[in-house]
Design a protein around this motif. Structure first.
Motif, PDB file in Angstrom:
ATOM      1  N   VAL A  11       1.014   8.463  -5.098  1.00  9.02           N
ATOM      2  CA  VAL A  11      -0.073   7.806  -4.370  1.00  9.02           C
ATOM      3  C   VAL A  11      -1.071   7.220  -5.365  1.00  9.02           C
ATOM      4  O   VAL A  11      -1.679   7.954  -6.148  1.00  9.02           O
ATOM      5  CB  VAL A  11      -0.785   8.787  -3.424  1.00  9.02           C
ATOM      6  CG1 VAL A  11      -1.925   8.094  -2.693  1.00  9.02           C
ATOM      7  CG2 VAL A  11       0.206   9.366  -2.423  1.00  9.02           C
ATOM      8  N   THR A  12      -1.207   5.909  -5.351  1.00 11.58           N
ATOM      9  CA  THR A  12      -2.130   5.197  -6.235  1.00 11.58           C
ATOM     10  C   THR A  12      -3.120   4.406  -5.388  1.00 11.58           C
ATOM     11  O   THR A  12      -2.964   4.282  -4.174  1.00 11.58           O
ATOM     12  CB  THR A  12      -1.359   4.245  -7.159  1.00 11.58           C
ATOM     13  OG1 THR A  12      -0.645   3.294  -6.346  1.00 11.58           O
ATOM     14  CG2 THR A  12      -0.367   5.000  -8.039  1.00 11.58           C
ATOM     15  N   THR A  13      -4.129   3.848  -6.048  1.00 10.82           N
ATOM     16  CA  THR A  13      -5.118   3.057  -5.322  1.00 10.82           C
ATOM     17  C   THR A  13      -4.504   1.864  -4.595  1.00 10.82           C
ATOM     18  O   THR A  13      -4.802   1.633  -3.413  1.00 10.82           O
ATOM     19  CB  THR A  13      -6.223   2.589  -6.286  1.00 10.82           C
ATOM     20  OG1 THR A  13      -6.865   3.735  -6.852  1.00 10.82           O
ATOM     21  CG2 THR A  13      -7.257   1.750  -5.544  1.00 10.82           C
ATOM     22  N   PRO A  14      -3.630   1.069  -5.245  1.00 12.52           N
ATOM     23  CA  PRO A  14      -3.010  -0.031  -4.500  1.00 12.52           C
ATOM     24  C   PRO A  14      -2.203   0.448  -3.291  1.00 12.52           C
ATOM     25  O   PRO A  14      -2.194  -0.208  -2.246  1.00 12.52           O
ATOM     26  CB  PRO A  14      -2.101  -0.700  -5.544  1.00 12.52           C
ATOM     27  CG  PRO A  14      -2.715  -0.364  -6.852  1.00 12.52           C
ATOM     28  CD  PRO A  14      -3.262   1.024  -6.681  1.00 12.52           C
ATOM     29  N   LEU A  15      -1.521   1.587  -3.427  1.00 16.22           N
ATOM     30  CA  LEU A  15      -0.732   2.084  -2.308  1.00 16.22           C
ATOM     31  C   LEU A  15      -1.636   2.528  -1.154  1.00 16.22           C
ATOM     32  O   LEU A  15      -1.311   2.321   0.018  1.00 16.22           O
ATOM     33  CB  LEU A  15       0.165   3.234  -2.752  1.00 16.22           C
ATOM     34  CG  LEU A  15       1.218   3.705  -1.727  1.00 16.22           C
ATOM     35  CD1 LEU A  15       2.160   2.566  -1.353  1.00 16.22           C
ATOM     36  CD2 LEU A  15       2.009   4.894  -2.271  1.00 16.22           C
ATOM     37  N   LEU A  16      -2.769   3.114  -1.488  1.00 17.71           N
ATOM     38  CA  LEU A  16      -3.715   3.502  -0.441  1.00 17.71           C
ATOM     39  C   LEU A  16      -4.238   2.270   0.302  1.00 17.71           C
ATOM     40  O   LEU A  16      -4.386   2.294   1.532  1.00 17.71           O
ATOM     41  CB  LEU A  16      -4.880   4.287  -1.043  1.00 17.71           C
ATOM     42  CG  LEU A  16      -4.574   5.711  -1.507  1.00 17.71           C
ATOM     43  CD1 LEU A  16      -5.775   6.314  -2.227  1.00 17.71           C
ATOM     44  CD2 LEU A  16      -4.173   6.595  -0.323  1.00 17.71           C
ATOM     45  N   LEU A  17      -4.519   1.196  -0.428  1.00 16.14           N
ATOM     46  CA  LEU A  17      -4.938  -0.042   0.227  1.00 16.14           C
ATOM     47  C   LEU A  17      -3.818  -0.606   1.098  1.00 16.14           C
ATOM     48  O   LEU A  17      -4.059  -1.136   2.187  1.00 16.14           O
ATOM     49  CB  LEU A  17      -5.358  -1.078  -0.818  1.00 16.14           C
ATOM     50  CG  LEU A  17      -6.699  -0.831  -1.507  1.00 16.14           C
ATOM     51  CD1 LEU A  17      -6.887  -1.824  -2.646  1.00 16.14           C
ATOM     52  CD2 LEU A  17      -7.846  -0.936  -0.510  1.00 16.14           C
ATOM     53  N   ARG A  18      -2.606  -0.482   0.608  1.00 15.48           N
ATOM     54  CA  ARG A  18      -1.459  -0.952   1.393  1.00 15.48           C
ATOM     55  C   ARG A  18      -1.320  -0.139   2.683  1.00 15.48           C
ATOM     56  O   ARG A  18      -0.937  -0.686   3.729  1.00 15.48           O
ATOM     57  CB  ARG A  18      -0.192  -0.850   0.548  1.00 15.48           C
ATOM     58  CG  ARG A  18       1.096  -1.089   1.293  1.00 15.48           C
ATOM     59  CD  ARG A  18       1.227  -2.498   1.817  1.00 15.48           C
ATOM     60  NE  ARG A  18       2.443  -2.608   2.630  1.00 15.48           N
ATOM     61  CZ  ARG A  18       2.504  -3.073   3.849  1.00 15.48           C
ATOM     62  NH1 ARG A  18       1.424  -3.546   4.434  1.00 15.48           N
ATOM     63  NH2 ARG A  18       3.631  -3.108   4.509  1.00 15.48           N
ATOM     64  N   PHE A  19      -1.663   1.133   2.641  1.00 22.32           N
ATOM     65  CA  PHE A  19      -1.592   1.965   3.841  1.00 22.32           C
ATOM     66  C   PHE A  19      -2.485   1.409   4.959  1.00 22.32           C
ATOM     67  O   PHE A  19      -2.162   1.549   6.132  1.00 22.32           O
ATOM     68  CB  PHE A  19      -2.006   3.402   3.522  1.00 22.32           C
ATOM     69  CG  PHE A  19      -0.971   4.196   2.769  1.00 22.32           C
ATOM     70  CD1 PHE A  19       0.327   3.731   2.624  1.00 22.32           C
ATOM     71  CD2 PHE A  19      -1.303   5.418   2.201  1.00 22.32           C
ATOM     72  CE1 PHE A  19       1.278   4.462   1.925  1.00 22.32           C
ATOM     73  CE2 PHE A  19      -0.352   6.161   1.511  1.00 22.32           C
ATOM     74  CZ  PHE A  19       0.934   5.686   1.364  1.00 22.32           C
ATOM     75  N   VAL A  20      -3.605   0.789   4.576  1.00 17.99           N
ATOM     76  CA  VAL A  20      -4.508   0.239   5.592  1.00 17.99           C
ATOM     77  C   VAL A  20      -3.802  -0.840   6.406  1.00 17.99           C
ATOM     78  O   VAL A  20      -3.852  -0.856   7.645  1.00 17.99           O
ATOM     79  CB  VAL A  20      -5.783  -0.327   4.937  1.00 17.99           C
ATOM     80  CG1 VAL A  20      -6.659  -1.033   5.975  1.00 17.99           C
ATOM     81  CG2 VAL A  20      -6.563   0.781   4.243  1.00 17.99           C
ATOM     82  N   SER A  21      -3.125  -1.759   5.715  1.00 20.44           N
ATOM     83  CA  SER A  21      -2.425  -2.828   6.443  1.00 20.44           C
ATOM     84  C   SER A  21      -1.201  -2.293   7.173  1.00 20.44           C
ATOM     85  O   SER A  21      -0.823  -2.819   8.234  1.00 20.44           O
ATOM     86  CB  SER A  21      -2.039  -3.972   5.490  1.00 20.44           C
ATOM     87  OG  SER A  21      -1.235  -3.505   4.431  1.00 20.44           O
ATOM     88  N   ILE A  22      -0.563  -1.258   6.637  1.00 21.66           N
ATOM     89  CA  ILE A  22       0.562  -0.641   7.339  1.00 21.66           C
ATOM     90  C   ILE A  22       0.098  -0.052   8.661  1.00 21.66           C
ATOM     91  O   ILE A  22       0.702  -0.269   9.723  1.00 21.66           O
ATOM     92  CB  ILE A  22       1.217   0.459   6.475  1.00 21.66           C
ATOM     93  CG1 ILE A  22       1.970  -0.152   5.288  1.00 21.66           C
ATOM     94  CG2 ILE A  22       2.175   1.304   7.317  1.00 21.66           C
ATOM     95  CD1 ILE A  22       2.530   0.867   4.326  1.00 21.66           C
ATOM     96  N   ILE A  23      -1.005   0.688   8.608  1.00 20.84           N
ATOM     97  CA  ILE A  23      -1.531   1.322   9.819  1.00 20.84           C
ATOM     98  C   ILE A  23      -1.992   0.258  10.822  1.00 20.84           C
ATOM     99  O   ILE A  23      -1.746   0.372  12.027  1.00 20.84           O
ATOM    100  CB  ILE A  23      -2.679   2.277   9.468  1.00 20.84           C
ATOM    101  CG1 ILE A  23      -2.131   3.483   8.677  1.00 20.84           C
ATOM    102  CG2 ILE A  23      -3.397   2.766  10.723  1.00 20.84           C
ATOM    103  CD1 ILE A  23      -3.201   4.361   8.082  1.00 20.84           C
TER     104      ILE A  23
END
Length: 402
Positions: A17-29
């Motif tokens: 889990v990295t910062t870019p992946l966390l940001l990507r989670f927002v658009s996934i959700i």
């Protein structure tokens, strides 16, 4: 703006889990919530307009039609415009039409809205999927894809049953507006994501991917399983007796929860063992669940059936996607994302359309049983894929870009 990746830990194992992946989670959700909150609601809305089960199937089929068409074109859009523009455009096309869905009960209007939303969802998942896999360490790909599956699965776990329940509580318009706004709001996270990722190896075009047996065997098996997914979300609310409406809400929750748990287990297994060993068992379990669901008058059978189907479907989701990513270089990740999601959405759309045409003649129980039989025809490519190991990617010639 370019996102930065967290530095690897001194222990040697890269962080998942990295910062870019966390940001990507927002658009996934955002995308998943917008889709799944309305996925069963729109067919019910179409059915309430007086068209019957065929209208419900047409609504889902229209959504999936432009989804699969868009998925085949999206890799070129991503290549030309980058991840951020494509992802933001997809989220807009997914969210904005939902705001105006209930302005008319005409099937022409409902189908038009579904067609635009399907195109938006296609661009979102192809651009986002290729970006996501680039953010996951290759040695933790199975686990990473499982984590992504959980993040995208939670909206289906909550959204599918919640949408059906909210119809009776607040009506269609508030649900549709909420689904649209959630997708639009998630665009705010897109500027923080990487825009392009340098690919390794030769690019694999969609046409070349369609000619590659090592990719098409998992695609064929997953398509057969996705038939059942489209049928469950579209027709379970109509097939179960009206007096057991709470059973539908519970069943949609159970199916999503089972799929999410199985997808996580498959990911952890796949990083340690060959994920191809999960494909045939996943197919058989999902078909068994579909057959059990045919006993629509029995709440216990319906709940057990969708739980079994969810387990098999979750295994298939992770195993087939992990296999396909492992069989191409990183330059082919967008194509793999497109092909896998093409299998997912073509299967869902074809299942909904065929079931909607079949059920009025056979009744829902026999239609579910026949679906299970159709799913089992994919056991042939599933077995062939299991008994034909594929050499590591660098040892294989990569088809030229189409």
């Amino acid at each position: 703006m370019t996102a930065t990746t967290n530095p690897p830990p001194a222990s040697g194992r890269p962080p998942l889990v990295t910062t870019p992946l966390l940001l990507r989670f927002v658009s996934i959700i955002g995308a998943s919530t917008s889709l799944f909150l309305l996925l069963s609601v729109v067919p019910i809305y179409a059915d309430s307009a007086g068209g019957g089960g065929s209208s419900a199937g047409l609504a889902t089929g229209a959504l999936m039609l432009t989804t699969v068409i868009g998925e085949l074109a999206a890799p070129r859009l991503v290549s030309r415009f980058g991840y951020r523009v494509a992802l933001a455009a997809g989220l807009f096309l997914l969210g904005a039409p939902a705001l105006v869905l209930t302005l008319s009960g005409s099937m022409v209007w409902i189908v038009a809205v579904c067609l635009v939303r399907g195109l938006g969802f296609a661009v979102t998942i192809v651009a986002g999927g290729a970006l996501t896999v680039s953010l996951i360490p290759p040695e933790r790909r199975g686990e990473g894809l499982a984590l992504v599956g959980i993040v995208s699965g939670v909206p289906s776990l909550v959204g599918l049953p919640l949408g059906v329940w909210l119809v009776d509580q607040v009506g269609y318009t508030p649900i549709c507006v909420a689904g649209g706004l959630i997708a639009l709001a998630s665009i705010a996270a897109v500027p923080g994501l990487p825009d392009r990722e340098p690919g390794v190896g030769h690019a694999v075009g969609v046409a070349a991917g369609l000619r590659t047996a090592a990719l098409m065997r998992p695609v064929a098996v997953f398509t057969a399983t996705a038939l059942g997914a489209g049928i469950v979300v579209t027709f379970l609310p109509l097939a179960v007796p009206a007096a057991s409406a709470e059973v539908v809400t519970a069943a949609l929750f159970v199916q999503s929860a089972a799929a999410m748990a199985a997808r996580w287990a498959a990911g952890r297994h796949g990083d340690r063992h060959d994920p191809s060993g999960l494909v045939l068992p996943g197919l058989l379990v999902s078909a068994a669940g579909m057959l059990l669901t045919a006993f629509t008058a029995s709440p216990a059978a319906v709940l057990s059936g969708v739980a079994l189907f969810g387990i098999g479907f979750g295994l298939m989701q992770n195993a087939t996607l992990t296999l396909m990513y492992g069989r191409v270089p990183s330059a082919g990740h967008a194509t793999v994302t497109a092909l896998w999601n093409f299998a997912y959405d073509a299967g869902m759309g074809a299942g909904a359309l065929a079931f909607g045409a079949l059920a009025p003649h056979t009744g829902y129980p026999w239609a579910f049983a026949l679906t299970a039989a159709v799913m089992l025809t994919a056991s042939v490519p599933a077995w062939r894929d299991r008994t034909r190991p594929v050499p590591p990617t660098p040892a294989r010639p990569i088809p030229a870009r189409d």
